[in-house]
Design an enzyme around this catalytic site. Sequence first.
Site, mmCIF file in Angstrom:
data_model
loop_
_atom_site.group_PDB
_atom_site.id
_atom_site.type_symbol
_atom_site.label_atom_id
_atom_site.label_comp_id
_atom_site.label_asym_id
_atom_site.label_seq_id
_atom_site.Cartn_x
_atom_site.Cartn_y
_atom_site.Cartn_z
ATOM 1 N N SER A 1 100.697 31.342 25.048
ATOM 2 C CA SER A 1 101.915 30.563 23.948
ATOM 3 C C SER A 1 103.230 32.093 24.281
ATOM 4 O O SER A 1 103.891 31.528 25.468
ATOM 5 C CB SER A 1 100.521 30.653 22.784
ATOM 6 O OG SER A 1 101.718 29.790 21.741
ATOM 7 N N GLU B 1 96.646 20.622 23.694
ATOM 8 C CA GLU B 1 97.320 21.941 22.943
ATOM 9 C C GLU B 1 96.818 21.300 21.643
ATOM 10 O O GLU B 1 96.602 22.522 20.306
ATOM 11 C CB GLU B 1 98.162 22.297 23.827
ATOM 12 C CG GLU B 1 98.314 22.518 24.892
ATOM 13 C CD GLU B 1 97.845 24.135 25.424
ATOM 14 O OE1 GLU B 1 97.987 24.982 24.561
ATOM 15 O OE2 GLU B 1 97.796 24.401 26.535
ATOM 16 N N HIS C 1 94.899 23.850 21.959
ATOM 17 C CA HIS C 1 95.227 25.409 22.125
ATOM 18 C C HIS C 1 94.912 26.736 21.622
ATOM 19 O O HIS C 1 94.537 26.598 20.654
ATOM 20 C CB HIS C 1 97.355 25.739 21.386
ATOM 21 C CG HIS C 1 98.355 26.638 21.672
ATOM 22 N ND1 HIS C 1 98.723 26.482 22.333
ATOM 23 C CD2 HIS C 1 98.426 27.260 20.210
ATOM 24 C CE1 HIS C 1 99.336 27.627 22.649
ATOM 25 N NE2 HIS C 1 98.977 27.702 21.996
#
Length: 516
Positions: free
Chosen positions: A198, A326, A422
């Site tokens: 990320s 995600e 995610h």
Amino acid sequence: MTTAASRQPAAGPAEPVVRTAAGAVRGRREDGLAVFRGVPFAEPPVGEARFAAPRPARAWDGTREAYSFGPPPPQEAGIQGRTGVLNAPTGDDWLTVNVWTPDPDPAARRPVMVWIYGGAYKLGHSGSPGYDARLIAREGDLVVVTFNYRVGIEGFARIEGAPANRGLLDQVAALEWVRENIAAFGGDPDQVTVFGESAGAGSIASLLAMPRAAGLFRRAIAQSVPGTFFSDELARDIAAAIAAEAGLRPTVADLTTVDPRQLTEAGAALGAKMRTHEERWGPVVHTLTPFSPVVDGDVLPTTPWRALASGTARDVELIAGHNREEYRLFVGLGGQLGKITEEAAAAALRRFGPGPDGERAYRAAFPEASPGEWYERVQTDWLFSMPSLHLAEAQVAGGGRVYVYELTWPAPGNGGVLGACHGLDIPLLFGTFGADLGMLLFDGAGPSPEAEALSSRFRTSWTAFAATGDPGWPAFDGERRLTQVLDTDPLVTGYPEETSRRLWEGHEFPALPLIR
């Protein structure tokens, strides 16, 4: 060969002692590893050093105990399950590193992996339980380093009188510490791999484009690269709005009058009402954060995609990839699963789809999708999957070598509704199923045999890449686009999200502008 750091004889089998360039540190023996925590790599960025570039840590006399993680950098409250910083130590010594090593012997020269945490550029702490690196170090027989860097206002706000991207400069300083000291911990300074997820992956993308970071690592693994990079004008406008929340100007002189831990409240206050600034700031107001790396022309000369396409990082071997669903994590955390309306989906398609006909293109490409699926798909693509893919394509265009993956195995927690969302790659990679995000994605339960197998595969591939440059699947190119799909039965195939790839083909991820 003489190095900048050499090892002192260990005080005993349970307490290894290593001499760094700044002084000796004593760690502990844990699970067959020597572990050192909270070692300063820079001076505390407070007082006169506030908002400045990091300064080398001062030398100390005697032997410093390296038993505990250093305090996290100042930050606002985190997303549930993301940071694990509750009950963390307090203090100003934020800029510290942690080392897991099989043996602190300078002759060992093991590969080194350096983790850069994510957290929307406003959260994160290397001491979070989810980042316990013992399995990676032990199973891969290599050295793992984690470290803190400044986040939020301290690290990324564009402040008059301060360098841009101070959080990235902290990362460079940590990597310089690794180059100067890691041999004493049994690592090879010429075999350094950075890896992160990320905002950590966005940081790695930035490092690949930064002249200051050139030569500090040989390989890189970017997991779920965010596509948000700010233009200098946008970053300055956002910083002015943050400072205004505290009744101040966005200058070093004004902001240093407020305690760093209190100043985070200004960032949180703005974050709660970012959408009122949509006419000036555009789609960034629909993200979780008012912070991103700033393309300032100095620290970060251009976007990573442009830099890699020009060959800036052609000598760095790269893994880049993403997870299939995600954005579902954020829909789930917001309590919106199954509640997305046609109106919300249409707005998202218009806002985030590529080009002026993004909504029409997505509806035509995914005609059977529900409003919720359109809503998730376009935001997954805009924010993470297409930036990650385009980073890989830019590396190929620049003459570099890159390997691409997609994680498609669904998280079992919450009845499996979050899919391959995610952050799922973090507990799988570290094997920390019962900590931080793993608690949410695995319901706090022990992992299944298939989860254990996939977790082991992650570590095997990542550590093999760090050691040899080969993760165990073919390199990506512009024709076959071979991709490692990580699931119960992993396979190598053409890029799985071909429909989205075609929609975004030719799209450039520019620095987000200030809309005047």
